[in-house]
Design a protein around this motif. Structure first.
Motif, PDB file in Angstrom:
ATOM      1  N   ASN A 215    -109.422  -1.463 -30.370  1.00 27.77           N
ATOM      2  CA  ASN A 215    -108.539  -1.192 -31.316  1.00 27.77           C
ATOM      3  C   ASN A 215    -109.435  -1.256 -32.380  1.00 27.77           C
ATOM      4  N   ALA A 216    -109.423  -0.578 -33.375  1.00 28.47           N
ATOM      5  CA  ALA A 216    -110.032  -1.081 -34.696  1.00 28.47           C
ATOM      6  C   ALA A 216    -109.596  -1.530 -35.823  1.00 28.47           C
ATOM      7  N   ILE A 217    -108.111  -1.390 -35.484  1.00 24.15           N
ATOM      8  CA  ILE A 217    -106.988  -2.253 -36.459  1.00 24.15           C
ATOM      9  C   ILE A 217    -106.044  -3.426 -35.066  1.00 24.15           C
ATOM     10  N   ASP A 218    -107.377  -3.665 -34.570  1.00 25.81           N
ATOM     11  CA  ASP A 218    -106.687  -5.121 -33.461  1.00 25.81           C
ATOM     12  C   ASP A 218    -107.751  -6.617 -34.596  1.00 25.81           C
ATOM     13  N   VAL A 219    -107.367  -7.850 -34.921  1.00 26.92           N
ATOM     14  CA  VAL A 219    -107.361  -8.671 -35.926  1.00 26.92           C
ATOM     15  C   VAL A 219    -108.781  -8.990 -34.343  1.00 26.92           C
ATOM     16  N   THR A 269    -120.031  -0.440 -30.709  1.00 19.27           N
ATOM     17  CA  THR A 269    -119.626   0.433 -30.252  1.00 19.27           C
ATOM     18  C   THR A 269    -118.112   0.242 -29.045  1.00 19.27           C
ATOM     19  N   GLY A 270    -116.932   1.023 -28.974  1.00 18.80           N
ATOM     20  CA  GLY A 270    -116.293   0.680 -28.004  1.00 18.80           C
ATOM     21  C   GLY A 270    -114.563   0.349 -28.682  1.00 18.80           C
ATOM     22  N   TRP A 271    -115.379   0.797 -29.866  1.00 22.90           N
ATOM     23  CA  TRP A 271    -114.641   0.753 -31.251  1.00 22.90           C
ATOM     24  C   TRP A 271    -113.305   1.961 -30.798  1.00 22.90           C
ATOM     25  N   PHE A 272    -111.749   2.273 -30.786  1.00 21.03           N
ATOM     26  CA  PHE A 272    -111.351   2.990 -30.714  1.00 21.03           C
ATOM     27  C   PHE A 272    -110.322   3.385 -31.917  1.00 21.03           C
ATOM     28  N   PRO A 273    -109.893   4.325 -32.820  1.00 20.81           N
ATOM     29  CA  PRO A 273    -108.510   4.152 -33.456  1.00 20.81           C
ATOM     30  C   PRO A 273    -108.044   3.719 -32.980  1.00 20.81           C
ATOM     31  N   PHE A 274    -107.046   3.647 -34.294  1.00 18.13           N
ATOM     32  CA  PHE A 274    -105.418   3.695 -33.864  1.00 18.13           C
ATOM     33  C   PHE A 274    -104.325   3.519 -35.142  1.00 18.13           C
ATOM     34  N   THR A 301     -99.400  -4.051 -27.152  1.00 20.92           N
ATOM     35  CA  THR A 301     -98.909  -2.605 -26.791  1.00 20.92           C
ATOM     36  C   THR A 301     -99.390  -1.817 -26.996  1.00 20.92           C
ATOM     37  N   ALA A 302    -100.415  -1.679 -28.138  1.00 20.22           N
ATOM     38  CA  ALA A 302    -101.509  -0.416 -28.410  1.00 20.22           C
ATOM     39  C   ALA A 302    -102.193  -0.084 -27.684  1.00 20.22           C
ATOM     40  N   TYR A 303    -102.435  -1.065 -26.619  1.00 19.52           N
ATOM     41  CA  TYR A 303    -103.404  -0.837 -25.223  1.00 19.52           C
ATOM     42  C   TYR A 303    -102.690  -0.167 -24.345  1.00 19.52           C
ATOM     43  N   LEU A 304    -102.185  -0.702 -23.763  1.00 25.78           N
ATOM     44  CA  LEU A 304    -100.862  -0.540 -22.985  1.00 25.78           C
ATOM     45  C   LEU A 304    -100.457   1.440 -23.673  1.00 25.78           C
ATOM     46  N   ARG A 305    -100.589   2.320 -24.580  1.00 25.26           N
ATOM     47  CA  ARG A 305    -100.248   3.521 -24.957  1.00 25.26           C
ATOM     48  C   ARG A 305    -101.615   4.358 -25.217  1.00 25.26           C
ATOM     49  N   TYR A 306    -102.626   3.028 -25.857  1.00 22.11           N
ATOM     50  CA  TYR A 306    -103.947   3.861 -25.457  1.00 22.11           C
ATOM     51  C   TYR A 306    -104.538   4.285 -24.218  1.00 22.11           C
ATOM     52  N   PHE A 307    -104.486   3.717 -23.243  1.00 20.51           N
ATOM     53  CA  PHE A 307    -104.570   3.671 -22.018  1.00 20.51           C
ATOM     54  C   PHE A 307    -103.301   4.465 -20.920  1.00 20.51           C
ATOM     55  N   ASN A 308    -102.760   4.767 -21.905  1.00 18.75           N
ATOM     56  CA  ASN A 308    -101.772   5.516 -20.908  1.00 18.75           C
ATOM     57  C   ASN A 308    -100.866   4.470 -19.682  1.00 18.75           C
ATOM     58  N   VAL A 309    -100.651   3.351 -19.827  1.00 18.53           N
ATOM     59  CA  VAL A 309    -100.162   2.244 -18.864  1.00 18.53           C
ATOM     60  C   VAL A 309     -98.920   2.246 -18.767  1.00 18.53           C
ATOM     61  N   GLU A 310     -98.118   2.415 -17.798  1.00 25.27           N
ATOM     62  CA  GLU A 310     -97.234   2.802 -17.310  1.00 25.27           C
ATOM     63  C   GLU A 310     -96.341   1.537 -16.718  1.00 25.27           C
ATOM     64  N   SER A 311     -95.883   0.417 -17.350  1.00 25.24           N
ATOM     65  CA  SER A 311     -95.656  -0.308 -16.703  1.00 25.24           C
ATOM     66  C   SER A 311     -94.643  -1.993 -17.210  1.00 25.24           C
ATOM     67  N   LEU A 314     -95.778  -5.105 -17.852  1.00 28.96           N
ATOM     68  CA  LEU A 314     -95.964  -5.000 -19.199  1.00 28.96           C
ATOM     69  C   LEU A 314     -95.578  -5.660 -19.975  1.00 28.96           C
ATOM     70  N   GLU A 315     -94.711  -4.436 -21.134  1.00 20.70           N
ATOM     71  CA  GLU A 315     -94.257  -3.952 -21.642  1.00 20.70           C
ATOM     72  C   GLU A 315     -93.016  -5.365 -21.183  1.00 20.70           C
ATOM     73  N   ALA A 316     -92.999  -5.940 -20.313  1.00 23.05           N
ATOM     74  CA  ALA A 316     -91.935  -6.754 -21.457  1.00 23.05           C
ATOM     75  C   ALA A 316     -93.016  -7.734 -21.250  1.00 23.05           C
ATOM     76  N   TRP A 317     -94.099  -8.645 -20.947  1.00 17.70           N
ATOM     77  CA  TRP A 317     -95.298  -9.225 -21.459  1.00 17.70           C
ATOM     78  C   TRP A 317     -95.607  -8.726 -23.020  1.00 17.70           C
ATOM     79  N   ALA A 318     -95.798  -7.914 -23.403  1.00 21.02           N
ATOM     80  CA  ALA A 318     -96.224  -7.247 -24.414  1.00 21.02           C
ATOM     81  C   ALA A 318     -95.457  -8.124 -25.601  1.00 21.02           C
ATOM     82  N   ALA A 319     -93.981  -7.504 -25.187  1.00 26.67           N
ATOM     83  CA  ALA A 319     -92.621  -7.511 -26.307  1.00 26.67           C
ATOM     84  C   ALA A 319     -92.584  -9.235 -26.405  1.00 26.67           C
ATOM     85  N   ASP A 320     -92.685  -9.522 -25.206  1.00 24.28           N
ATOM     86  CA  ASP A 320     -92.856 -11.366 -25.924  1.00 24.28           C
ATOM     87  C   ASP A 320     -94.060 -11.836 -26.849  1.00 24.28           C
TER      88      ASP A 320
END
Length: 405
Positions: A215-219, A269-274, A301-311, A314-320
């Protein structure tokens, strides 16, 4: 990401808990990812049962396409000070890449990456877990029919750096587990920081098949390449103003990595905009809190959204992860991260808990030599015959003013 599902747990039995969690997540997400089973692991590495895990990984095999395996490596455990300070942050000192000393003599990895790689190489599942008592290398060696086999090594965050490094190690020691080159070996790291210097990146890019996502704005993937570090303070401008605490921590990061020529694999390479998630910004909070909240969301969470992951798992993992990161934001603003990094930390070296001194301390050379010796246990006989340079001239140190190792 499944490998990180027990990050917030302590105690005994973490491997059994993670095994159950992974199986449940695979079943729940089968409509999206297909039918998978755990073939080896998981392994969960702890100092002891009173500590959070340091590393975790497992191997899954597709039941839809037998012979397709994914080796999944966990990322930074936000509850583990070891992960933050050692595997992520121990970048002042570097080690030669020990599996290609003749073909890539100038390739180096960070000491933290070397420690993490050695931990994964030596980890074995406990009794009752698939592959109990065997390393991942032994697991791969024992697969009887490798014709048409596909092995993908993947990891997120710290796992992004380690997965690409594990892939290169498996490539360089292929003689030990795939002597007839029957296996299609590749890596898909996400959100990973840099593992080594420019020579290492050049060698790795030419040796392995790698598809990187960041993610291009992931630190996190902005560490540790100098040109990327410089972008961090303004990643969320104008939504979040630059903050002196962030600028100070970035300056420290630049200082401790300055001598390393850190270079991202498949650079630029490999950067995607968000987009910045403005709903997370609270105008009543200090800028550092808003910055860290955004950082944590963009890293998970941004990676879950980018890859259209429905889990849901993993949503709970990301929130934690995000809650833990935000809870640490005030201490970061007070320079707590810099103070903690200046302390000696303990890491397993050769399976023995070992105090890691700052890179400016002469004792750190002896630690580096021990890590190299540990890594060479997983080398081919031919590689083990090559003399490893371990003198200070071959171990890149940041200036002593940089402070922490």
């Amino acid at each position: 990401m499944y490998a990180g599902l027990v990050d917030n747990q302590k105690g005994s039995g973490l491997e059994a808990a993670l095994y159950a969690d992974i199986q449940a997540a695979m079943k729940a997400n089968a409509a999206q990812i297909g039918d998978w089973s755990v073939a080896w692991g998981p392994v969960v590495v702890q100092f002891d049962t009173t500590s959070y895990d340091l590393n975790a990984m497992y191997v899954a095999e597709s039941q839809d396409t037998p012979g397709t395996y994914v080796l999944g490596i966990a990322g930074t455990n936000p509850y583990s000070i070891f992960d933050w300070l050692v595997e992520d942050g121990l970048v002042s000192k570097q080690l030669p890449w020990p599996y290609a000393l003749l073909s890539a003599p100038d390739a180096k990895i960070s000491l933290g990456t070397g420690i993490g790689l050695a931990i994964l190489q030596n980890a074995v599942p406990v009794t009752g877990i698939p592959g109990a008592g065997t390393t991942v290398l032994k697991f791969l060696q024992d697969i009887p029919d490798k014709q048409g086999m596909n092995l993908i090594v993947a990891g997120h965050s710290l796992g992004g750096a380690l997965s690409a490094t594990v892939t290169l190690w498996l490539h360089d020691i292929r003689l030990l587990w795939d002597p007839f080159h029957q296996v299609a070996l590749s890596s898909i790291p996400t959100a990973g920081p840099t593992a080594g210097n420019g020579a290492f990146a050049q060698y790795s890019n030419g040796a392995i098949q790698l598809t990187r996502f960041a993610n291009a704005i992931d630190v996190v993937p902005h560490a540790w390449q100098a040109s990327d570090l410089a972008k961090i303070p303004t990643l969320y401008v104008p939504s979040i103003d630059p903050d002196p605490a962030v600028e100070g921590l970035v300056a420290l990061a630049e200082q401790i990595s300055a001598a390393g020529d850190y270079t991202q694999l498949v650079n630029d390479t490999g950067w995607f905009p968000f987009d910045v998630d403005t709903s997370l910004i609270n105008p009543d909070d200090p800028a550092i809190v808003n910055f860290v909240a955004q950082l944590a969301w963009q890293h998970t969470t941004a990676y879950l959204r980018y890859f259209n992951v429905e889990s849901p798992q993993l949503e709970a993992w990301a929130a934690d992860f995000q809650a833990r990161a935000v809870a640490q934001a005030p201490s970061a603003a007070l320079g707590g991260a810099a103070q903690a990094a200046a302390k000696e930390v303990t890491a397993p070296v050769g399976g023995v808990p070992t105090v890691i001194p700052p890179a400016s301390d002469p004792r750190s050379d002896e630690i580096a030599a021990r890590v190299l010796a540990d890594l060479m246990r997983s080398a081919t006989p031919e590689q083990q015959q090559v003399t490893i340079p371990v003198d200070p001239q071959r171990l890149a140190d940041a200036p002593s003013a940089a402070g922490p190792a």
